[in-house]
Design a protein around this motif. Structure first.
Motif: not given
Length: 380
Positions: A60-80
């Protein structure tokens, strides 16, 4: 099994290069080849996150580019990835339905996080992230995308061609700068003549955001957040009748062929500087070790050139200020060797219990990575 995805990877391997804001992991094996990761930080807090999960049966490969702050991309990084792995195990393997359900579950959990954070941090309703995922299993590649991060394939073409390898884009850019995407959004909102407007030199949904699909951005998906006086204290309300963004991913599926050589997964920070063809050419013509770092540096050299500067000049600029010169950039390069040669490329995957998850640092210089991740944890 995916616990290692939760830990900041700087504790394990990977290191900083000559650029103090550049982190890279030169080369590691996966079930059908090698992979390389690099990330450079431009924002005060790193808003990009990236990870690779490897096992004998899937990558599995994941790249998550957040905006408005880092919280959403960090969340995806630990949940998806945990959702993806659990659903694939329950349903007998990967499928487009499994991937869509994993995206849906992550979006729903982030909504819960926003609601729980609401009294103390109403601004979490305006945080979001693009989400690009690749999954390889049984010689089938799945690419799922929200937003404008991009997956590009480098594939060999027949002899006699001017270029031995060509680039094939595997993902869809969900950005209203693309006329087709702009028309799609406008068609969904025929009663709103201002759903997409041209402002500050680019097209934006409601004059705010360029991407049309994401995880998060709840204030553009749930009108009730905009109507709440608590949110209005934080920012100007956006008149909404219904959602103007979605978390419905575009999913492409393809059988991996012998001529498919490698994949590049990257946030838009790379593609703002390099064309698909230029990136593929760099990977094809250079050694594997450190190839993701080489792509990042090539992008930074282009960013410097646009300002009539040198990369050495950009390296001296602090994070935050550096965002005026380039975006956060995350790159993962995946080589597809096993599809050209019989047998496994790496002995480490002969043990079917072997799994590994490589994640780039939550923040290049953060000493509080655990606290950052813990603050996003939601009990089931």
């Amino acid at each position: 099994m995916l616990r290692s995805c939760y830990r900041p990877f700087e504790r394990c391997f990977g290191h900083l290069g000559g650029d103090g804001l550049l982190w890279h992991m030169d080369l590691k094996p996966h079930a059908s080849g090698d992979f390389s990761i690099a990330v450079v930080q431009a924002n005060s807090s790193l808003e990009d996150q990236s990870q690779v999960f490897t096992s004998p049966s899937a990558t599995y490969i994941g790249v998550y580019d957040g905006h408005g702050g880092p919280e959403a991309s960090r969340f995806i990084n630990t949940h998806l990835f945990p959702h993806l792995h659990k659903l694939a195990s329950e349903q007998g393997g990967l499928s487009t339905d499994v991937i869509k359900k994993a995206f849906d579950a992550t979006e729903e959990e982030f909504l819960r996080f926003v609601k729980r954070s609401w009294p103390a941090r109403p601004q979490m309703a305006s945080v979001g992230s693009c989400c690009l995922v690749g999954a390889i299993s049984d010689d089938v590649l799945y690419v799922a995308n929200l937003g404008d991060s991009r997956a590009v394939l480098g594939k060999r073409v027949s002899e006699g061609r001017k270029t031995p390898v060509v680039a094939e884009r595997l993902s869809t850019d969900h950005n209203v700068a693309v006329e087709e995407v702009r028309r799609e959004v406008e068609a969904l909102h025929p009663d709103d003549s201002h759903v997409v407007v041209y402002t500050r030199g680019v097209w934006r949904i409601k004059g705010i955001i360029q991407v049309s699909r994401s995880i998060g951005d709840m204030y553009l998906k749930k009108p009730e957040f905009n109507r709440d006086p608590l949110f209005q204290q934080f920012g100007s309300p956006v008149p909404l009748k219904r959602a103007v963004m979605t978390a419905e991913p575009s999913i492409e599926t393809r059988k991996i062929k012998p001529q498919d050589l490698f994949l590049i997964f990257a946030s838009d920070g790379l593609w703002e500087q390099l064309s698909d063809e230029a990136a593929v050419d760099i990977v094809f013509r250079n050694p594997r070790r450190g190839i993701a770092k080489r792509l990042v540096r090539a992008a930074l050299q282009e960013a410097a050139k646009k300002r009539e500067m040198r990369y050495d000049d950009i390296k001296r600029i602090e994070k935050g200020i550096r965002r005026h010169f380039h975006d956060d950039i995350s790159v993962v390069v995946i080589y597809l060797d096993q599809h050209h040669h019989q047998g496994s490329r790496s002995d480490r995957f002969k043990d079917r219990s072997t799994v590994d998850c490589t994640s780039a640092p939550v923040d290049i210089f953060s000493l509080n990575s655990d606290e950052a991740e813990d603050s996003l944890h939601i009990d089931p």
